[in-house]
Every structure is written in structure tokens, then in C-alpha cells.
Design a protein around this motif. Structure first.
Motif, PDB file in Angstrom:
ATOM      1  N   SER A 149       0.858  -1.192   0.000  1.00 53.96           N
ATOM      2  CA  SER A 149       0.000   0.000   0.000  1.00 53.96           C
ATOM      3  C   SER A 149       0.888   1.233   0.000  1.00 53.96           C
ATOM      4  O   SER A 149       1.851   1.325   0.760  1.00 53.96           O
ATOM      5  N   SER A 150       0.556   2.196  -0.861  1.00 55.94           N
ATOM      6  CA  SER A 150       1.364   3.406  -0.982  1.00 55.94           C
ATOM      7  C   SER A 150       0.446   4.603  -1.199  1.00 55.94           C
ATOM      8  O   SER A 150      -0.658   4.467  -1.727  1.00 55.94           O
ATOM      9  N   GLY A 151       0.896   5.776  -0.760  1.00 57.13           N
ATOM     10  CA  GLY A 151       0.107   6.978  -1.018  1.00 57.13           C
ATOM     11  C   GLY A 151      -0.040   7.861   0.198  1.00 57.13           C
ATOM     12  O   GLY A 151       0.743   7.800   1.149  1.00 57.13           O
ATOM     13  N   GLU A 152      -1.072   8.696   0.176  1.00 60.32           N
ATOM     14  CA  GLU A 152      -1.279   9.702   1.214  1.00 60.32           C
ATOM     15  C   GLU A 152      -1.411   9.067   2.592  1.00 60.32           C
ATOM     16  O   GLU A 152      -2.095   8.058   2.773  1.00 60.32           O
ATOM     17  N   GLU A 165       4.305  -2.628  -9.961  1.00 61.96           N
ATOM     18  CA  GLU A 165       3.218  -2.453 -10.931  1.00 61.96           C
ATOM     19  C   GLU A 165       1.976  -2.019 -10.166  1.00 61.96           C
ATOM     20  O   GLU A 165       1.639  -2.598  -9.130  1.00 61.96           O
ATOM     21  N   ARG A 166       1.302  -0.996 -10.642  1.00 61.17           N
ATOM     22  CA  ARG A 166       0.082  -0.517  -9.993  1.00 61.17           C
ATOM     23  C   ARG A 166      -1.110  -1.367 -10.421  1.00 61.17           C
ATOM     24  O   ARG A 166      -1.297  -1.625 -11.600  1.00 61.17           O
ATOM     25  N   LEU A 167      -1.903  -1.772  -9.421  1.00 57.93           N
ATOM     26  CA  LEU A 167      -3.110  -2.548  -9.675  1.00 57.93           C
ATOM     27  C   LEU A 167      -4.333  -1.730  -9.278  1.00 57.93           C
ATOM     28  O   LEU A 167      -4.269  -0.904  -8.361  1.00 57.93           O
ATOM     29  N   PRO A 168      -5.467  -1.948  -9.940  1.00 56.48           N
ATOM     30  CA  PRO A 168      -6.700  -1.247  -9.539  1.00 56.48           C
ATOM     31  C   PRO A 168      -7.059  -1.592  -8.096  1.00 56.48           C
ATOM     32  O   PRO A 168      -7.013  -2.760  -7.710  1.00 56.48           O
ATOM     33  N   SER A 169      -7.397  -0.571  -7.299  1.00 59.42           N
ATOM     34  CA  SER A 169      -7.712  -0.835  -5.888  1.00 59.42           C
ATOM     35  C   SER A 169      -9.024  -0.228  -5.429  1.00 59.42           C
ATOM     36  O   SER A 169      -9.557  -0.619  -4.395  1.00 59.42           O
ATOM     37  N   GLY A 170      -9.559   0.735  -6.177  1.00 57.32           N
ATOM     38  CA  GLY A 170     -10.807   1.363  -5.766  1.00 57.32           C
ATOM     39  C   GLY A 170     -10.578   2.436  -4.704  1.00 57.32           C
ATOM     40  O   GLY A 170      -9.500   2.540  -4.127  1.00 57.32           O
ATOM     41  N   GLY A 268      -5.920   9.799  -1.892  1.00 51.22           N
ATOM     42  CA  GLY A 268      -6.037   8.352  -1.968  1.00 51.22           C
ATOM     43  C   GLY A 268      -4.715   7.609  -1.880  1.00 51.22           C
ATOM     44  O   GLY A 268      -3.647   8.185  -1.705  1.00 51.22           O
ATOM     45  N   ARG A 269      -4.820   6.290  -2.007  1.00 47.90           N
ATOM     46  CA  ARG A 269      -3.665   5.403  -1.934  1.00 47.90           C
ATOM     47  C   ARG A 269      -3.647   4.467  -3.140  1.00 47.90           C
ATOM     48  O   ARG A 269      -4.653   4.316  -3.816  1.00 47.90           O
ATOM     49  N   GLU A 270      -2.496   3.839  -3.347  1.00 45.13           N
ATOM     50  CA  GLU A 270      -2.339   2.932  -4.480  1.00 45.13           C
ATOM     51  C   GLU A 270      -2.025   1.517  -3.990  1.00 45.13           C
ATOM     52  O   GLU A 270      -1.413   1.328  -2.944  1.00 45.13           O
ATOM     53  N   LEU A 271      -2.450   0.556  -4.777  1.00 44.43           N
ATOM     54  CA  LEU A 271      -2.100  -0.849  -4.544  1.00 44.43           C
ATOM     55  C   LEU A 271      -0.968  -1.195  -5.502  1.00 44.43           C
ATOM     56  O   LEU A 271      -1.112  -1.058  -6.718  1.00 44.43           O
ATOM     57  N   LEU A 272       0.162  -1.620  -4.940  1.00 45.40           N
ATOM     58  CA  LEU A 272       1.328  -1.947  -5.748  1.00 45.40           C
ATOM     59  C   LEU A 272       1.631  -3.442  -5.656  1.00 45.40           C
ATOM     60  O   LEU A 272       1.565  -4.023  -4.568  1.00 45.40           O
ATOM     61  N   LEU A 273       1.973  -4.029  -6.766  1.00 46.36           N
ATOM     62  CA  LEU A 273       2.488  -5.389  -6.797  1.00 46.36           C
ATOM     63  C   LEU A 273       3.991  -5.271  -7.003  1.00 46.36           C
ATOM     64  O   LEU A 273       4.447  -4.627  -7.955  1.00 46.36           O
ATOM     65  N   ALA A 274       4.774  -5.860  -6.104  1.00 49.39           N
ATOM     66  CA  ALA A 274       6.221  -5.672  -6.119  1.00 49.39           C
ATOM     67  C   ALA A 274       6.950  -7.004  -6.205  1.00 49.39           C
ATOM     68  O   ALA A 274       6.478  -8.024  -5.692  1.00 49.39           O
TER      69      ALA A 274
END
Length: 297
Positions: A149-152, A165-170, A268-274
């Protein structure tokens, strides 16, 4: 200093949980046995590592420094053990996947089911932990893939040398009980949440938790609970409301409803696959499954 790795695990557990009681429960020891382990470590180190404070056990400066070293030492120890285990029993089609708790509510189990159906020879081992722990495990070779999880509102994770890689998270959502005044609303303004009672998450020190809406200045938190099922049970009973990521929207228990929130201040925040290095074979299959399930919410 020559000490058994378990003594370092004991110190790290106490610092992460904030108490001897919680640490002993996590590690499966009695509190007396854990206290003896800490005392043995202090004897070996020659300095005091912990002191009792008003909010439980507090680390000394020496305790902080040793715990920081312990995290790296234990990760390398576990990586070495895994390599030896692999030599004895080749993992073949096994993939180690890590994810934070809300990924385990829907995304990860659906992905594992998809991978099993499409690639029966691929086995997925899932390790649930916070994002900073996953980054350490990824660097130590204990994970092949990690959902981060990444972001604000979160630290700027050091992802040097890690592929992402960024994945859709809503979006971030509001969760309310069936009798709540907003239960049938599709969308609300953040100003409408100022007087709500909030159920907040509680975890290891320094780990981000879902709870009150992040841009509210003085939210009224009525309970802090460590387990998602407990938190959502309180919400279902009408004791308060909480926030949940879009990832969890399709896995909420009966009696809990999601509402979108209009808040121009929240980015918001981003879902990352690492992962580290090139992906091929089983790991690539799991990556493809995650991408499909994240897009199919």
C-alpha cells in the motif's frame, strides 16, 4: 554478542506490540518465559533494553538500536534457512506471496483459486503482514511477490531495486451498519461525517491503520480494535463507523454497507504489486491472476 535468534525475536515482538503480554501471545510463550528471554538478552548485551512506562513497556535507546539490527539479522537468518530448505526439498511450482490484511479479504483468496484452476501445479503460500514487513521479506528473499500500500498518509517506502506495478484498488469507503442513517446512501460529503463515532484499527507501532476518515481534524474514536472481523462486527452492531479500502468492498459481512465519500482533500492510496528480478513460470502466473482479479472487483 553471541545470542540465540529467539532472544532477538522476543525483543522485536515486545517493541512491535508494546507489551510483554501481547508479545508472549504472539510468540506462544508464557509471559514469565518471555521475561526471562529479555533478561538473558540484556545480560548478553550488558545494557538495559526495556523499561516500564505509563503505556506499557518502552524501549531504551539501546533497545531501539538493537531491535533495528535484529530485524535485518533475523530476515537474513530466515532467508538462509529457506535456501537450505529449498536445497533439501525443491519448491518447484511454489510461489511466496505477501499482502496486507485487507488484500486477504477478497483479492488474494480469489487469485489463489484462479491460479489453482488455471495452473494446478502452481502452489501459492500467502504471508499476511504490513507493507514495511513485506518490503523487508522481499529483500530477504522470503517473498516472490508482495502487495503493498502506498500513497497519502503513508511513509515514502524505499523501493530501490524493487520492480512495482500498480493494480486497480478502488477508493477509500465508509462502512456503516444497516440501521445507520447513511446505510442507503450512495455518496456523502465528508462534512456529514464530523459527528460520527469511529471504530479504529489497532496494530503494531508505526503501522498505518484504517479507522476515522483521514482528513477529519478531531474524529471521535470510541473503540480501537486489532482484528478486522471484530471491527466490522462493531460496525454491524451500530456502535460506530469505520473506513475500508475498495479492495474489501465485496467481502464485508452481512449488515455492513459501503458508502462513497466526496472529499477533495483526500488524494487516496495505491495498490502496488512488487517483486525483485525477472518474473517467470509460477510467479508470472500468480502475477497474471492478481491483475485479473484486481480488475474484476
Amino acid at each position: 554478542m553471541d545470542v540465540h535468534p529467539q532472544l532477538l525475536r522476543a525483543l522485536r515482538a515486545v517493541l512491535e506490540t508494546g507489551s510483554l503480554t501481547a508479545a508472549s501471545e504472539r510468540l506462544g510463550f508464557t509471559q514469565s518465559a518471555l521475561s526471562k528471554q529479555i533478561a538473558s538478552l540484556e545480560t548478553a548485551a550488558g545494557v538495559q533494553l526495556l523499561r516500564r512506562g505509563p503505556r506499557g513497556v518502552e524501549p531504551t535507546e539501546a533497545g531501539h538500536r538493537l531491535a533495528a539490527r535484529a530485524a535485518s539479522i533475523l530476515d537474513q537468518y530466515d532467508a538462509a534457512q529457506r535456501e537450505l530448505d529449498d536445497l533439501a526439498t525443491p519448491v518447484g511450482g511454489r510461489v511466496a506471496l505477501g499482502g496486507f490484511p485487507t488484500t486477504a479479504m477478497r483479492l488474494v483468496p480469489r487469485t489463489i483459486a484462479r491460479v489453482r484452476a488455471e495452473h494446478p501445479s502452481v502452489e501459492v503460500d500467502f504471508l499476511e503482514s504490513s507493507t514495511p514487513v513485506q518490503i523487508r521479506r522481499l529483500r530477504a528473499g522470503r517473498l516472490d511477490l508482495a502487495l503493498l500500500s502506498s500513497g497519502e498518509g503513508l511513509p515514502g517506502w524505499d523501493l530501490t531495486g524493487i520492480e512495482v506495478e500498480r493494480l486497480p484498488s478502488g477508493p477509500l469507503l465508509l462502512a456503516v451498519g444497516r440501521r445507520h442513517r447513511l446505510a442507503r446512501a450512495e455518496r456523502v460529503a465528508v462534512a456529514d461525517l464530523a459527528d460520527e463515532d469511529w471504530i479504529a484499527g489497532r496494530g503494531a507501532r508505526g503501522e498505518p491503520q484504517f479507522g476515522a476518515w483521514p482528513t477529519l481534524s478531531r474524529p471521535r474514536v470510541v473503540a480501537e480494535l486489532g482484528d478486522w472481523s471484530t471491527r466490522l462486527g462493531f460496525v454491524a452492531a451500530g456502535i460506530g463507523v469505520t473506513t475500508v479500502p475498495g479492495l474489501a468492498a465485496g467481502a464485508l459481512p452481512e449488515g455492513v454497507f459501503c458508502v462513497e465519500v466526496d472529499d477533495p482533500q483526500w488524494t487516496g492510496r495505491e495498490l502496488l504489486l512488487a517483486w525483485i528480478g525477472a518474473l517467470a513460470g509460477p510467479a508470472a502466473a500468480v502475477r497474471a491472476g492478481l491483475r485479473k482479479e484486481a480488475s474484476n472487483r
